[in-house]
Every structure is written in structure tokens, then in C-alpha cells.
Design a protein around this motif. Structure first.
Motif, PDB file in Angstrom:
ATOM      1  N   TRP A  59      -2.712  -8.961  -0.472  1.00 53.36           N
ATOM      2  CA  TRP A  59      -1.289  -8.626  -0.478  1.00 53.36           C
ATOM      3  C   TRP A  59      -0.855  -8.022  -1.805  1.00 53.36           C
ATOM      4  O   TRP A  59      -0.091  -7.052  -1.830  1.00 53.36           O
ATOM      5  N   LEU A  62      -2.093  -4.571  -1.901  1.00 52.79           N
ATOM      6  CA  LEU A  62      -1.358  -3.780  -0.913  1.00 52.79           C
ATOM      7  C   LEU A  62       0.018  -3.385  -1.458  1.00 52.79           C
ATOM      8  O   LEU A  62       0.437  -2.227  -1.321  1.00 52.79           O
ATOM      9  N   LYS A  65      -0.459  -0.614  -3.763  1.00 49.89           N
ATOM     10  CA  LYS A  65      -0.710   0.617  -2.996  1.00 49.89           C
ATOM     11  C   LYS A  65       0.608   1.199  -2.491  1.00 49.89           C
ATOM     12  O   LYS A  65       0.835   2.409  -2.583  1.00 49.89           O
ATOM     13  N   TRP A  66       1.490   0.322  -1.954  1.00 49.37           N
ATOM     14  CA  TRP A  66       2.790   0.806  -1.482  1.00 49.37           C
ATOM     15  C   TRP A  66       3.545   1.520  -2.601  1.00 49.37           C
ATOM     16  O   TRP A  66       4.099   2.599  -2.416  1.00 49.37           O
ATOM     17  N   ASP A  77       2.817   3.356   4.818  1.00 51.17           N
ATOM     18  CA  ASP A  77       2.482   2.860   6.155  1.00 51.17           C
ATOM     19  C   ASP A  77       2.502   1.332   6.119  1.00 51.17           C
ATOM     20  O   ASP A  77       1.490   0.692   5.869  1.00 51.17           O
ATOM     21  N   GLU A  80       0.147  -2.026   6.569  1.00 49.06           N
ATOM     22  CA  GLU A  80      -1.099  -1.387   6.143  1.00 49.06           C
ATOM     23  C   GLU A  80      -1.533  -0.449   7.258  1.00 49.06           C
ATOM     24  O   GLU A  80      -1.266  -0.708   8.442  1.00 49.06           O
ATOM     25  N   THR A  81      -2.205   0.611   6.901  1.00 44.06           N
ATOM     26  CA  THR A  81      -2.695   1.557   7.887  1.00 44.06           C
ATOM     27  C   THR A  81      -3.560   0.821   8.915  1.00 44.06           C
ATOM     28  O   THR A  81      -4.467   0.069   8.553  1.00 44.06           O
ATOM     29  N   LEU A  91      -4.803  -8.903   9.818  1.00 42.47           N
ATOM     30  CA  LEU A  91      -4.785  -8.370   8.452  1.00 42.47           C
ATOM     31  C   LEU A  91      -5.304  -9.417   7.472  1.00 42.47           C
ATOM     32  O   LEU A  91      -6.074  -9.102   6.565  1.00 42.47           O
TER      33      LEU A  91
END
Length: 168
Positions: A59, A62, A65-66, A77, A80-81, A91
Motif C-alpha cells: 500500500w 502504491l 505510485k499514485w 488507476d 491498482e491496475t 490485491l
């Protein structure tokens, strides 16, 4: 702890919940870290303390990444993609698998690095970017960060504390 409503409150929530979690994680015996004896994130599953840390790493990375995608003007996305918000169990399983190769100290180090990177990127952002407008639906960027960092740290701490009390 109250829901953060400013950058400073968000940074404090992350710091406080992370330090409390780390205090309890230090009590996990290394030889039990990969023992599947905690209730899993998906109904009817079990996980290990190592899986729980893998979940937090997943998380945290992630969220990074966001933020990186958003900074580059790309569509994020969520969550997550290949996953929808209704697929958080699968996930979680992906996160467990992604970090299964790491031993306990390496997992803790990777979580610490992700947390430091989050603090750095939050610190570099203006208040208005974090709390001045919605980012995902009605949620501000700061709230989305909190929902996926300090809240899961507190939840993980409660799980670890209960696991430690239950003993072997």
C-alpha cells in the motif's frame, strides 16, 4: 487519533502510528515472522506477520505510485491496475506474493524506506494540493494518503499486539 485535516496533522499521524507499530514489530520473534497464524485480509484466509508487513509495503508503494503518476499528469488507476476497490482481498494476496522472498529484517527495512519516501513527498507538497480540493471522488489527496498509510499502520499494530498476546 483524529482524522488529519492538514499536512502537519497528516505527517504527525504517519509518524506516530508508524513508530508505535515499529515498537511492537520489534517484539516479533524472527523465527515466527513467517508463521501463518494471523487472520488474513481476505475472508477465510490466514497470513503471517511477514505478510502483514508485505501488505503495508504494498500500500505504501502504491500510494507513492499514485502520487508519481499524478505528478506526471497521468491518470491514476485506483486502486491498482487490474484491481477494483471490490478486489482488495486479491490485491492483498498479490502484495504477500510480491514480497514473499524478503526475510523479516529486509521487510522491515523496505517498509521504513517506503514510509520515509512518503514523508518526503508529503513534506514537499503544498497544503492546498493535499487538502484544498478533491482528488479521488470526494476524497482529498491527504485523505487518500492517510487512508492507505497511517490507518493501516494502526490496524496492523492492533493485529500484531493481539498476536503477540496470544503467544505461540
Amino acid at each position: 487519533m483524529a482524522v488529519p485535516r492538514s499536512k502537519n496533522e497528516l505527517l504527525a499521524a504517519i509518524s506516530i502510528t508508524f513508530e508505535r507499530l515499529c515498537t511492537d514489530l520489534a517484539r516479533v520473534p524472527h523465527d515466527r515472522a513467517h508463521e501463518a497464524s494471523l487472520e488474513g485480509h481476505a475472508s477465510g484466509t490466514v497470513m503471517s506477520p511477514a505478510d502483514l508487513i508485505a501488505y503495508l509495503i504494498g500500500w505504501n508503494e502504491l500510494v507513492l505510485k499514485w502520487l508519481e503518476q499524478d505528478d506526471r499528469g497521468l491518470v491514476v488507476d485506483f486502486p491498482e491496475t487490474g484491481f477494483k476497490w471490490t478486489q482488495l482481498g486479491p490485491l492483498a494476496q498479490k502484495f504477500y506474493a510480491d514480497y514473499r522472498h524478503l526475510d523479516w529484517p529486509a521487510l522491515l527495512d523496505r517498509l521504513t524506506v517506503a514510509k520515509i519516501r512518503l514523508v518526503d513527498t508529503i513534506s514537499a507538497r503544498p497544503e492546498d494540493e493535499l487538502y484544498g480540493r478533491p482528488w479521488y471522488g470526494k476524497w482529498t489527496k491527504g485523505r487518500m494518503i492517510q487512508l492507505n498509510t497511517s490507518s493501516p499502520y494502526a490496524n496492523a499494530r492492533a493485529r500484531i499486539r493481539a498476536w503477540l498476546r496470544a503467544g505461540p
